[in-house]
Design an enzyme around this catalytic site. Sequence first.
Site, PDB file in Angstrom:
ATOM      1  N   GLU A  54     111.615  45.509  15.369  1.00  0.00           N
ATOM      2  CA  GLU A  54     112.457  46.608  15.821  1.00  0.00           C
ATOM      3  C   GLU A  54     113.835  46.022  16.088  1.00  0.00           C
ATOM      4  O   GLU A  54     113.985  45.092  16.880  1.00  0.00           O
ATOM      5  CB  GLU A  54     111.907  47.241  17.106  1.00  0.00           C
ATOM      6  CG  GLU A  54     110.641  48.043  16.903  1.00  0.00           C
ATOM      7  CD  GLU A  54     110.137  48.654  18.202  1.00  0.00           C
ATOM      8  OE1 GLU A  54     110.853  48.560  19.227  1.00  0.00           O
ATOM      9  OE2 GLU A  54     109.031  49.200  18.196  1.00  0.00           O
ATOM     10  N   ASP A  65     116.520  52.497  28.466  1.00  0.00           N
ATOM     11  CA  ASP A  65     116.488  51.038  28.488  1.00  0.00           C
ATOM     12  C   ASP A  65     116.691  50.485  29.896  1.00  0.00           C
ATOM     13  O   ASP A  65     117.553  50.950  30.645  1.00  0.00           O
ATOM     14  CB  ASP A  65     117.579  50.468  27.577  1.00  0.00           C
ATOM     15  CG  ASP A  65     117.383  50.868  26.127  1.00  0.00           C
ATOM     16  OD1 ASP A  65     116.217  50.968  25.726  1.00  0.00           O
ATOM     17  OD2 ASP A  65     118.379  51.088  25.425  1.00  0.00           O
TER      18      ASP A  65
END
Length: 281
Positions: A54, A65
């Site tokens: 990824e 995040d």
Amino acid sequence: MTTTGHTRIQTRFAACAAEGRAALVTFVTAGDPDHQTATAILHALPGAGADIIELGVPFTDPMADGIPIQLAGQRALKAGQTLAKTLAMVEGFRKAGHDTPIVLMGYYNPIYVYGVERFLQDARAAGVDGLIVVDLPPEEDVELCLPALAAGVNFIRLATPTTDDRRLPKVLQNTSGFVYYVSMTGITGGTIASYDAVGEAVARIKRHTDLPVAVGFGVKTAEDAEAIARGADGVVVGSALVERVRASLDGEGRATEKTVSAVTSLVAELAAGIRRVAKAA
């Protein structure tokens, strides 16, 4: 479910399954801490044991995040990383002969600004295999998901502990490649509270789909990876790897001779942890 035909992602999961083990999915941020070092890390990941990569697309306003990945994105943006440069990284990776599947992970805004049609054309040409776009729900599939599938690019959807059996079919409707199960509520970089609960959630998702299920958020060590690999088709590790980047930098935030090996050494440990499950099976 809409499909894109046989893809590198499907091929890789099938190969791992044939070995009796889960796939190791590694996340790194494109351009962190600089384009040259990030490119070196990307090219080193397959040899260290990554089955799928990824590649995070840096964005100024990430919503899912945790601090380590936020800081990685800030370092990359400061160093001049763009979506176009990220696609160029993938293109260079393919030209070097690597066939490891690459999934771009990020947010819709950079793609929208780039232009969806142009982005999908360029991503496909560069060798991108899949997309994870965390801020596009299934209700917005017409924006990017369906065009991506039509272009032959897998669109990977997230399922979470709050995705119940009523919601899950909608989430899975146009998902392809694999399902990414987020092991906890909240942001990246937390700690998994219960491996048993994660295993039960994976089993529940599998009752709704034949797609592989990979588990991420909270996997930090080889022991974590080994535990998750007992029930999942894939193990995703991100925050721990970008934290290795940060810890390797000098006092001015620049890469050192230890930066690439700091990442690849942890990838090798994680891969070994996953393979211990296959040996014990």
